[in-house]
Design an enzyme around this catalytic site. Sequence first.
Site, PDB file in Angstrom:
ATOM      1  CB  CYS A 112      -0.913   0.008   1.071  1.00 56.70           C
ATOM      2  SG  CYS A 112      -2.008  -1.380   1.174  1.00 56.70           S
ATOM      3  CG  HIS A 154      -3.229   3.697   2.068  1.00 53.55           C
ATOM      4  ND1 HIS A 154      -3.504   3.186   1.078  1.00 53.55           N
ATOM      5  CD2 HIS A 154      -3.448   2.400   2.894  1.00 53.55           C
ATOM      6  CE1 HIS A 154      -3.835   1.895   0.751  1.00 53.55           C
ATOM      7  NE2 HIS A 154      -3.795   1.406   2.023  1.00 53.55           N
ATOM      8  CG  ASN A 188      -6.572  -0.807   1.119  1.00 53.34           C
ATOM      9  OD1 ASN A 188      -5.772  -0.306   0.340  1.00 53.34           O
ATOM     10  ND2 ASN A 188      -6.259  -1.137   2.085  1.00 53.34           N
TER      11      ASN A 188
END
EC number: 2.3.1.180
Length: 323
Positions: A113, A250, A280
Amino acid sequence: MIRSVVRGIGSALPRRIMKNADFEGMVETSDEWIAQRTGIRQRHIAADDETTASLGEAAARAALENAGLTPDDIDLIVLATSTPNNTFPATAVEIQNRLGMRHGFAFDMQAVCSGFVYAVTTADLYIKGGLAKRVLVIGSETFSRILDWTDRSTCVLFGDGAGALVLEAEEGEGSIADRGVLAASLRSDGTHKDKLYVDGGPSTTGTVGHLKMEGREVFKHAVGMITDVIEDVFTQTGISADDLDWFVPHQANKRIIDASAKKLGIADEKAVVTVHMHGNTSAASVPLALSVAVADGRIKKGDLVMLEAMGGGFTWGAVLVRW
Ligand code: UT7
């Protein structure tokens, strides 16, 4: 001094939207649980003909168009992804080929990520080192391919998509009034491997594997790690939370975004939140959020923007950019 200035931005999403309610017949979950615990309401899921390379290519083309450039103008492609089309060659090289580029070079970066903040930092160093004048930095993922669709604790959280920036070398004064990438702080710590990983790979099982996560454990570390790297950037540059125009985190969980902003003293209205639309998307999440906030007119030339991410590894990092 040479600065890496944002010249263009673009994004691409798979055609199919999957709403929280669509999971209700698949696993024991509810729209209410997913929305309350994460802020997610929907995510895009790639069809068979939509891959990390095709989404990355589409985002790259959109960024080039936005910059008023063509693939001929690009020297380097850095692709952040944990879901490459193949184990090798690098998906960045496949995107280079799809763009018709027969010059320059391209490579993938793997920081899960945090991939996009690692990739922007890397591209900035290539530009400052004189190895490239214009770089396409792409985050592209198809996490739907590595999800265990029977595991409710992970399958509801992730989505697919891609975002891209064109960074260009420009002369700056060397102060934080300059446009471009101004500072970065990157970290990793492998002791946390078992909290978020994929249980397969070429050198171990010979398979692709599925994503495994101890969500509560990841959550426990996320806010502290995110705030540490952002505070490091504050110290490096002498700026404070009040100086920021936008906070582009994020997009894993709205509660993590809110808690990080609160701990850092960043006003809620400065946080760009897209987790409700995209879920996500790992390395694609920050450039997708940037694309939304640039397209709707929030982020403008000259704005001070803090990017951050945290994910598997663990890896984490923050990058300060004047747009
Ligand atoms: O991008 C990389 C970084 N990743 C992250 O930042 C993710 C970080 N973690 C999180 O976002 C959160 O921890 C989750 C969203 C994954 C989970 O939220 P939570 O508030 O930490 O819930 P929990 O894991 O403590 O689970 C609470 C309950 C459990 O049931 P029991 O043990 O209390 O009976 C879970 O089994 O919720 C249950 N649960 C679900 N219930 C309905 C877990 N997943 C689901 C689900 N639907 N999809």
